[in-house]
Design a protein around this motif. Structure first.
Motif, PDB file in Angstrom:
ATOM      1  N   HIS A  35       0.885  -1.170   0.000  1.00  0.00           N
ATOM      2  CA  HIS A  35       0.000   0.000   0.000  1.00  0.00           C
ATOM      3  C   HIS A  35       0.917   1.213   0.000  1.00  0.00           C
ATOM      4  N   ILE A  36       0.928   1.955  -1.094  1.00  0.00           N
ATOM      5  CA  ILE A  36       1.847   3.077  -1.261  1.00  0.00           C
ATOM      6  C   ILE A  36       1.027   4.319  -1.568  1.00  0.00           C
ATOM      7  N   ALA A  37       1.341   5.438  -0.905  1.00  0.00           N
ATOM      8  CA  ALA A  37       0.585   6.674  -1.164  1.00  0.00           C
ATOM      9  C   ALA A  37       1.269   7.858  -0.505  1.00  0.00           C
ATOM     10  N   THR A  38       0.656   9.008  -0.706  1.00  0.00           N
ATOM     11  CA  THR A  38       1.030  10.235  -0.014  1.00  0.00           C
ATOM     12  C   THR A  38      -0.129  10.612   0.897  1.00  0.00           C
ATOM     13  N   GLN A  39       0.203  11.025   2.098  1.00  0.00           N
ATOM     14  CA  GLN A  39      -0.814  11.421   3.072  1.00  0.00           C
ATOM     15  C   GLN A  39      -0.560  12.850   3.519  1.00  0.00           C
ATOM     16  N   ARG A  40      -1.626  13.481   3.984  1.00  0.00           N
ATOM     17  CA  ARG A  40      -1.550  14.873   4.437  1.00  0.00           C
ATOM     18  C   ARG A  40      -2.052  14.934   5.872  1.00  0.00           C
ATOM     19  N   PHE A  41      -1.221  15.480   6.762  1.00  0.00           N
ATOM     20  CA  PHE A  41      -1.591  15.680   8.159  1.00  0.00           C
ATOM     21  C   PHE A  41      -1.810  17.171   8.383  1.00  0.00           C
ATOM     22  N   CYS A  42      -2.896  17.516   9.088  1.00  0.00           N
ATOM     23  CA  CYS A  42      -3.199  18.914   9.374  1.00  0.00           C
ATOM     24  C   CYS A  42      -3.606  19.082  10.834  1.00  0.00           C
ATOM     25  N   HIS A  43      -3.299  20.250  11.358  1.00  0.00           N
ATOM     26  CA  HIS A  43      -3.789  20.663  12.669  1.00  0.00           C
ATOM     27  C   HIS A  43      -3.799  22.188  12.678  1.00  0.00           C
ATOM     28  N   VAL A  44      -4.425  22.770  13.682  1.00  0.00           N
ATOM     29  CA  VAL A  44      -4.495  24.230  13.779  1.00  0.00           C
ATOM     30  C   VAL A  44      -3.423  24.698  14.746  1.00  0.00           C
ATOM     31  N   GLY A  96       1.114  19.267   6.315  1.00  0.00           N
ATOM     32  CA  GLY A  96       2.314  18.747   5.664  1.00  0.00           C
ATOM     33  C   GLY A  96       2.051  17.377   5.091  1.00  0.00           C
ATOM     34  N   ASN A  97       2.707  17.076   3.987  1.00  0.00           N
ATOM     35  CA  ASN A  97       2.561  15.783   3.320  1.00  0.00           C
ATOM     36  C   ASN A  97       3.759  14.891   3.626  1.00  0.00           C
ATOM     37  N   SER A  98       3.529  13.598   3.600  1.00  0.00           N
ATOM     38  CA  SER A  98       4.604  12.613   3.673  1.00  0.00           C
ATOM     39  C   SER A  98       4.179  11.396   2.865  1.00  0.00           C
ATOM     40  N   LYS A  99       5.147  10.578   2.529  1.00  0.00           N
ATOM     41  CA  LYS A  99       4.887   9.365   1.756  1.00  0.00           C
ATOM     42  C   LYS A  99       5.006   8.155   2.669  1.00  0.00           C
ATOM     43  N   GLN A 117      -4.486 -13.048   6.572  1.00  0.00           N
ATOM     44  CA  GLN A 117      -4.557 -14.371   7.192  1.00  0.00           C
ATOM     45  C   GLN A 117      -5.992 -14.638   7.584  1.00  0.00           C
ATOM     46  N   ALA A 118      -6.531 -15.728   7.063  1.00  0.00           N
ATOM     47  CA  ALA A 118      -7.892 -16.153   7.396  1.00  0.00           C
ATOM     48  C   ALA A 118      -8.893 -14.999   7.253  1.00  0.00           C
ATOM     49  N   GLY A 119      -8.765 -14.236   6.175  1.00  0.00           N
ATOM     50  CA  GLY A 119      -9.701 -13.152   5.915  1.00  0.00           C
ATOM     51  C   GLY A 119      -9.440 -11.871   6.677  1.00  0.00           C
ATOM     52  N   THR A 120      -8.426 -11.855   7.506  1.00  0.00           N
ATOM     53  CA  THR A 120      -8.080 -10.668   8.287  1.00  0.00           C
ATOM     54  C   THR A 120      -6.837 -10.026   7.696  1.00  0.00           C
ATOM     55  N   TRP A 121      -6.850  -8.704   7.620  1.00  0.00           N
ATOM     56  CA  TRP A 121      -5.716  -7.944   7.096  1.00  0.00           C
ATOM     57  C   TRP A 121      -5.057  -7.180   8.236  1.00  0.00           C
ATOM     58  N   LYS A 122      -3.737  -7.320   8.372  1.00  0.00           N
ATOM     59  CA  LYS A 122      -2.963  -6.599   9.391  1.00  0.00           C
ATOM     60  C   LYS A 122      -1.716  -6.015   8.739  1.00  0.00           C
ATOM     61  N   ILE A 123      -1.308  -4.849   9.202  1.00  0.00           N
ATOM     62  CA  ILE A 123      -0.084  -4.227   8.719  1.00  0.00           C
ATOM     63  C   ILE A 123       1.087  -4.801   9.500  1.00  0.00           C
ATOM     64  N   THR A 124       2.072  -5.328   8.771  1.00  0.00           N
ATOM     65  CA  THR A 124       3.258  -5.878   9.413  1.00  0.00           C
ATOM     66  C   THR A 124       4.463  -4.950   9.297  1.00  0.00           C
ATOM     67  N   ARG A 125       4.487  -4.112   8.260  1.00  0.00           N
ATOM     68  CA  ARG A 125       5.607  -3.186   8.050  1.00  0.00           C
ATOM     69  C   ARG A 125       5.082  -1.849   7.571  1.00  0.00           C
ATOM     70  N   VAL A 126       5.689  -0.773   8.082  1.00  0.00           N
ATOM     71  CA  VAL A 126       5.399   0.584   7.624  1.00  0.00           C
ATOM     72  C   VAL A 126       6.730   1.265   7.356  1.00  0.00           C
ATOM     73  N   VAL A 127       6.813   1.950   6.229  1.00  0.00           N
ATOM     74  CA  VAL A 127       7.953   2.822   5.929  1.00  0.00           C
ATOM     75  C   VAL A 127       7.352   4.189   5.679  1.00  0.00           C
ATOM     76  N   SER A 128       7.664   5.150   6.542  1.00  0.00           N
ATOM     77  CA  SER A 128       7.138   6.503   6.447  1.00  0.00           C
ATOM     78  C   SER A 128       8.300   7.443   6.198  1.00  0.00           C
ATOM     79  N   TYR A 129       8.199   8.242   5.119  1.00  0.00           N
ATOM     80  CA  TYR A 129       9.364   9.037   4.708  1.00  0.00           C
ATOM     81  C   TYR A 129       8.949  10.320   4.004  1.00  0.00           C
ATOM     82  N   ASP A 130       9.944  11.129   3.669  1.00  0.00           N
ATOM     83  CA  ASP A 130       9.773  12.415   2.989  1.00  0.00           C
ATOM     84  C   ASP A 130       9.043  13.420   3.860  1.00  0.00           C
ATOM     85  N   HIS A 131       9.443  13.477   5.120  1.00  0.00           N
ATOM     86  CA  HIS A 131       8.833  14.423   6.059  1.00  0.00           C
ATOM     87  C   HIS A 131       9.524  15.770   5.977  1.00  0.00           C
TER      88      HIS A 131
END
Length: 170
Positions: free
Chosen positions: A128-137, A145-148, A156-170
């Motif tokens: 799952h690869i994308a760009t996300q935007r975080f905002c606050h006041v 600000g955006n990051s990738k 597994q058995a119909g359940t989806w879990k995240i095992t690895r995250v790579v967060s970059y370009d902050h």
């Protein structure tokens, strides 16, 4: 403004690592379950729609600041790599989200339109690869600000879990 949001994300990332920048494995027991049978492969469109739905659900929990619901999307053996904060595990990531929501109670995340990419990982799940935007006041003004990111989902058995995250370009 980008620097403030980057600072908030860095605080999250730093809280997801130990004092020496190394993660501590989360102990889940002395025996490992046998490997699950490979799930029936989804079509490319089904996989894309599944991951898009998971992204929406997971970040609805993020935007609601519901740490427990958010963490239900992550596997116990999570490895969270952050370009500024280093490597964190499940417990450290949970602590990081808790701290982030306390320090920035109005923070929200959106997926940047048109950036979502989904790729199958044979006999495992999806990337799952994308760009996300975080905002606050801050000081009465919206600070964003955006990051990738790359997330690896295991099915597994119909359940989806995240095992690895790579967060970059902050």
């Amino acid at each position: 403004m980008r620097s403030t949001i980057a600072t908030l994300l860095l605080l999250f990332a730093l809280s997801a690592t130990t004092a020496h920048g190394q993660s501590t494995p989360r102990q889940t027991g002395t025996t490992s379950p046998p490997p699950a049978a490979a799930p029936k492969p989804l079509t490319k469109e089904e996989l894309y729609q599944t991951v898009a739905r998971l992204d929406t659900e997971m970040f609805a929990a993020f935007n609601a600041h519901d740490v427990n619901k958010l963490m239900a999307y992550f596997a116990d053996n999570l490895e969270f790599y952050h370009d500024k904060g280093g490597l964190g595990n499940f417990a450290q990531t949970k602590e990081g989200f808790t701290r982030l929501f306390t320090q920035s109670p109005d923070i929200t995340r959106t997926l940047v339109a048109g950036t979502l990419e989904v790729y199958p990982v044979k006999n495992y799940g999806a990337m799952h690869i994308a760009t996300q935007r975080f905002c606050h006041v801050e000081n009465g003004r919206e600070d964003c600000g955006n990051s990738k990111f790359v997330m690896v989902w295991q099915q597994q058995a119909g359940t989806w879990k995240i095992t690895r995250v790579v967060s970059y370009d902050h």
